[in-house]
Design an enzyme around this catalytic site. Structure first.
Site, PDB file in Angstrom:
ATOM      1  CG  PHE A 165      -5.868   6.010   1.195  1.00 25.16           C
ATOM      2  CD1 PHE A 165      -5.598   6.309   2.531  1.00 25.16           C
ATOM      3  CD2 PHE A 165      -5.274   4.871   0.657  1.00 25.16           C
ATOM      4  CE1 PHE A 165      -4.771   5.483   3.301  1.00 25.16           C
ATOM      5  CE2 PHE A 165      -4.449   4.050   1.415  1.00 25.16           C
ATOM      6  CZ  PHE A 165      -4.202   4.355   2.742  1.00 25.16           C
ATOM      7  CG  ASP A 250      -3.156   5.474  -6.734  1.00 22.23           C
ATOM      8  OD1 ASP A 250      -3.276   4.273  -7.034  1.00 22.23           O
ATOM      9  OD2 ASP A 250      -2.860   5.866  -5.589  1.00 22.23           O
ATOM     10  CE  LYS A 279      -5.033  -1.239  -2.527  1.00 22.98           C
ATOM     11  NZ  LYS A 279      -4.654  -1.451  -1.144  1.00 22.98           N
TER      12      LYS A 279
HETATM   13  C1  LIG Z   1      -5.507   4.196  -4.425  1.00 20.51           C
HETATM   14  C2  LIG Z   1      -4.447   3.625  -3.528  1.00 20.51           C
HETATM   15  N1  LIG Z   1      -3.177   4.024  -3.686  1.00 20.51           N
HETATM   16  C3  LIG Z   1      -2.189   3.550  -2.915  1.00 20.51           C
HETATM   17  C4  LIG Z   1      -2.444   2.638  -1.907  1.00 20.51           C
HETATM   18  C5  LIG Z   1      -1.319   2.145  -1.028  1.00 20.51           C
HETATM   19  O1  LIG Z   1      -1.027   0.808  -1.301  1.00 20.51           O
HETATM   20  P1  LIG Z   1      -0.183  -0.045  -0.239  1.00 20.51           P
HETATM   21  O2  LIG Z   1      -1.053  -0.290   0.943  1.00 20.51           O
HETATM   22  O3  LIG Z   1       0.171  -1.315  -0.981  1.00 20.51           O
HETATM   23  O4  LIG Z   1       1.036   0.758   0.102  1.00 20.51           O
HETATM   24  C6  LIG Z   1      -3.760   2.199  -1.707  1.00 20.51           C
HETATM   25  C7  LIG Z   1      -4.080   1.245  -0.620  1.00 20.51           C
HETATM   26  O5  LIG Z   1      -5.207   1.074  -0.211  1.00 20.51           O
HETATM   27  C8  LIG Z   1      -4.778   2.710  -2.532  1.00 20.51           C
HETATM   28  O6  LIG Z   1      -6.056   2.336  -2.383  1.00 20.51           O
END
Ligand SMILES: Cc1ncc(COP(=O)(O)O)c(C=O)c1O
Length: 429
Positions: A165, A250, A279
């Site tokens: 994700f 990530d 975040k």
């Molecule tokens: C591992 C990871 N990458 C990217 C994102 C995407 O972040 P955003 O919701 O700020 O676009 C999330 C969101 O939950 C995430 O958990």
């Protein structure tokens, strides 16, 4: 460690009835009705309407308090309204909030230097949301592949993991296996290959002359806090180095204190080529994300090739720098580790009493509930009724990610309530 939550409110919640203004149910339902009527239905929130929050606790419109065990998917790692972060934001609100990158502002420089130093890297590309950081890394990796590695034009591929994700944009969902996230949103962006998470041999076998990067969540959060074997990320580092492929971690959800370290990569002694952060970088106040790496990669971007009106804005930079200052002492990371051990032990003690598995790293836990007992959603609803907010993921898994400023007593309260909910559910069988 700054303490500001005013201690545990667990006892408070146990005795709390609805003690807000008159007709509390009306206030709750009218707020929800408005959202149902005027906001797109892309979420299915629990029926609680939060109006204020402090530390690890939120208060709803009826005056009822709940322990926040989601922390906005880790965006509120340092608690609601952390004084140092609020002070930084308020001070900057009175100075200047947005210049665009057409001009310099005096906040961006100190922020990017502090963040690069924290990460042990040369440079930062500031963006806003997590998905934008991922998109930016995809573009960077491709440009690096063509300009530095020498991949044939328009042939670059990026290896991703099954169950990933990384966000919701069209390109990102192009490499998701979650059909709910993809259905009716095609056509999709080509150039991605997906391999099983945790399988280093499968990753190496997928690499060919077009591969520019491997994109990995060090722990798969949305998939249910899936933690790969301890030797997996070191193996990924070794494979990517040998094949001259970028290792992109990530850490948008796993990073910035959540797992008891600045980065989950630190816990397995691995240094990726690029960190993706988001975040918690915005302190739960403003969206702040970043790609962090060395000059040989970030340096491929030339003026005009990539940008964002809000990326690197002075308000975001001021808050982001205050976040980095919080992390620089290591106290948040240590606290997450200590509290996390307590939370994990409490949750494990429920194994066999409705819990079938617990996976935990720092103050982050995925709990699989016996699917014959209840769905994750039902457990979340019952926990909400008992003053604990958590979120389900994938059927019968619920995840706990309370703010790191929660107290030991708060965590004991959450575990106790889960135990009660599971006993109630067992009795109805
Ligand atoms: C591992 C990871 N990458 C990217 C994102 C995407 O972040 P955003 O919701 O700020 O676009 C999330 C969101 O939950 C995430 O958990």
């Amino acid at each position: 460690m700054t303490r500001f939550s005013g201690g545990s409110m667990a006892d408070d919640v146990r005795v709390s009835a609805h003690r807000g203004p008159t007709a509390p149910e009306t206030r709750t339902s009218s707020a929800i009705d408005q959202v149902d009527a005027f906001a797109a239905h892309n979420y299915h929130p629990l029926e609680v309407v939060v109006t204020t929050a402090a530390g690890a606790w939120v208060t709803d419109v009826t005056g009822r308090k709940y322990l926040d065990c989601l922390a906005a998917y880790s965006a509120v790692n340092f608690g609601h309204g952390h004084p140092a972060l609020i002070t930084a934001a308020k001070a900057q609100l009175d100075r200047v909030t947005l210049t665009s990158r057409a001009f310099h502002n005096d906040q961006l420089g100190p922020f990017v230097e502090a963040l690069a130093t924290l990460a042990g890297k040369d440079m930062v590309l500031p963006m806003n949301t997590g998905a934008e950081a991922v998109e930016s890394a995809v573009k960077l990796a491709r440009a690096w592949g063509y300009r530095v590695k020498g991949v044939a034009p328009d042939r670059a591929t990026i290896i991703v993991m099954d169950g990933n994700f990384h966000g919701r944009t069209t390109t990102i969902i192009s490499f998701s296996n979650d059909e709910q996230a993809r259905a009716d949103f095609g056509p999709f962006t080509p150039g991605f290959v997906s391999v099983p998470y945790g399988d280093a041999a499968a990753l190496e076998a997928a690499i060919d002359e077009t591969t520019v990067a491997v994109l990995i969540e060090p722990i798969q959060g949305e998939a249910g806090i899936l933690i790969p074997p301890a030797d997996y990320l070191p193996a990924v580092r070794d494979i990517t180095t040998r094949h001259n492929v970028l290792f992109i971690a990530d850490e948008i959800q796993s990073g910035l204190g959540r797992t008891g370290a600045t980065f989950q990569c630190d816990n397995v002694r691995v240094v990726p080529d690029l960190y993706l952060l988001g975040k918690a970088l915005g302190g739960g106040i403003v969206p702040v994300s970043a790609v962090v790496g060395n000059r040989d990669i970030l340096g491929v971007l030339r003026p005009g090739e990539h940008g964002s009106t809000f990326g690197g804005n002075p308000l975001a930079a001021a808050v982001g720098r205050a976040v980095v200052e919080l992390l620089a002492t290591g106290e948040m990371q240590d606290r997450a580790k200590t509290l996390g051990a307590r939370l994990e032990a409490g949750l494990r003690a429920l194994t066999g009493r409705g819990v079938v598995a617990v996976r935990a790293a720092g103050l982050w836990a995925g709990v699989d509930i016996d699917p014959d007992l209840a769905t994750g959603r039902e457990v979340c609803e019952r926990l909400m009724a008992r003053g604990v907010l958590v979120k389900d993921t994938h059927g019968s898994t619920i995840r706990f990610a309370p703010p790191i400023v929660a107290t030991a007593k708060d965590l004991d309260f959450a575990v106790e309530q889960l135990g009660i909910v599971l006993s109630e559910l067992s009795m109805r069988r």
